[in-house]
Design an enzyme around this catalytic site. Sequence first.
Site, short mmCIF file in Angstrom:
data_model
loop_
_atom_site.label_atom_id
_atom_site.label_comp_id
_atom_site.label_asym_id
_atom_site.label_seq_id
_atom_site.Cartn_x
_atom_site.Cartn_y
_atom_site.Cartn_z
N PHE A 122 1.02 -0.85 0.02
CA PHE A 122 0.05 -0.05 -0.31
C PHE A 122 0.82 1.15 0.53
O PHE A 122 1.36 2.04 1.07
CB PHE A 122 -0.47 0.07 1.18
N ASP A 207 8.88 2.88 2.07
CA ASP A 207 8.02 3.69 2.57
C ASP A 207 8.02 3.17 3.39
O ASP A 207 7.33 2.33 3.30
CB ASP A 207 6.50 2.94 1.25
N LYS A 236 2.63 9.46 8.15
CA LYS A 236 1.91 9.09 9.62
C LYS A 236 2.19 9.10 11.23
O LYS A 236 1.57 10.45 11.42
CB LYS A 236 1.08 7.82 9.56
C1 LIG Z 1 -1.12 5.22 4.86
C2 LIG Z 1 -0.39 4.95 4.62
C3 LIG Z 1 0.52 5.29 3.20
C4 LIG Z 1 -0.46 6.82 2.43
O1 LIG Z 1 -0.19 7.98 3.25
P1 LIG Z 1 -1.53 8.87 3.40
O2 LIG Z 1 -1.09 10.09 4.15
O3 LIG Z 1 -2.81 8.48 3.23
O4 LIG Z 1 -1.25 9.36 2.23
C5 LIG Z 1 0.97 5.00 2.15
N1 LIG Z 1 2.20 4.00 2.25
C6 LIG Z 1 1.64 3.40 3.47
C7 LIG Z 1 2.71 2.26 3.94
C8 LIG Z 1 0.67 3.84 4.30
O5 LIG Z 1 0.91 3.33 5.76
#
Ligand SMILES: *Cc1c(COP(=O)(O)O)cnc(C)c1O
Length: 385
Positions: A122, A207, A236
């Site tokens: 994701f 990421d 986050k």
């Molecule tokens: C939550 C998340 C995203 C997206 O972040 P947003 O602030 O919602 O755009 C991207 N990568 C990972 C691994 C995430 O957990």
Amino acid sequence: MSYLFPTYAKWDVAIEKAEGSYAYDANGKKYLDFISGIAVCNLGHCPKQVADAITEQLQKVWHTSNLFHIPLQEEVAKQLVEHSSGDAVFFANSGAEANEAAIKLARKHTGKHKIITFYQSFHGRTFATMTATAQEKVHKGFGPLIPTFEYLPYNDAAAVKNIHDEDIAAFMLEVVQGEGGVIPATKEFLQAVEEKCREIGALFIVDEVQTGIGRTGKAFGYQHYGISPDIITVAKGLGSGFPVGAMIGKKELIESFSPGTHGSTFGGNYLAMAAAKATLETVFQPSFLQSVQEKGQRLFEGLSELLRDVPTVKKVRGKGLLLGIELDIEVNKVLASLREEGLLALSAGSNVLRLLPPLTVSNEEIDLGLGIIASVLKKEKIFSS
Ligand SMILES: *Cc1c(COP(=O)(O)O)cnc(C)c1O
């Protein structure tokens, strides 16, 4: 009747007040919060040092523009650089935007186009990050995606070693797949990706939007593995609930993001930087990170122990305070029962119960949460009917 687009299947709960590890709904019901706004409120709800920093900044200046020097950006960037393999930072407002910046930088720097990502990943909801997200259900209905993204199976080192294509700009992955089911990477897999990147001149993008900022007991999750990514993205937990994201990159990449190539009106805004600075001052302390590892261990052991005799539980996995319990029943019904019993927990996919307590959670709160999970899962018969 709601005035919102129904992009989220919302629960019937509205939090009115929250403090530390607890949240209170509009009826005054108290919940132990093991969601933390999905790994956002890492210092618990409304942490005083962050509230004070934002309040103080509110009296000085809120916003200028990135055309001006913003000294707070330098301070936060220095913290991120000193605790990672990177040398320079670009500030954005979210995880997707941080990843978007990473994808653009990788293409521009290498002059190549292909980006390799992994199934169940994701990476966000913009067009490029949605394409990077290798999950069909996320793509459905949106028509042609961004070309030149390719997907490989996660944790499959052999599949990575088998690549003989030189035309790859970057590999991008999570070191623990969060939304995809709380799946930690193996060391062998990450080393294979790193070696392949060096061999073919591709960039290694990690990421860390969910795993970064202390969540796994290290400043960044990749630091459990002895690798050195070229680009790291975070969001986050960075602002403790104030929206902010960042892309951290190695010095070789700096020239590729020259003036005019990329930007953001709000990215690195004064208020966001005040929140991030105060957050990092706490989270990056070695003793704090050590305590996260210890609490993660306590929760992991408690789950493994309590659940040994619960037949619906198949596996416990994760890193630090990002933990998942794989069930052989539908997780959403379990979540509803947990809420009823006063525990907020999350899913990851259809059958994984995901736990993201605040990093400031106490041992007593961990034990309290474990007790609720055990008692709900032991009543699993009600779910299987
Ligand atoms: C939550 C998340 C995203 C997206 O972040 P947003 O602030 O919602 O755009 C991207 N990568 C990972 C691994 C995430 O957990």
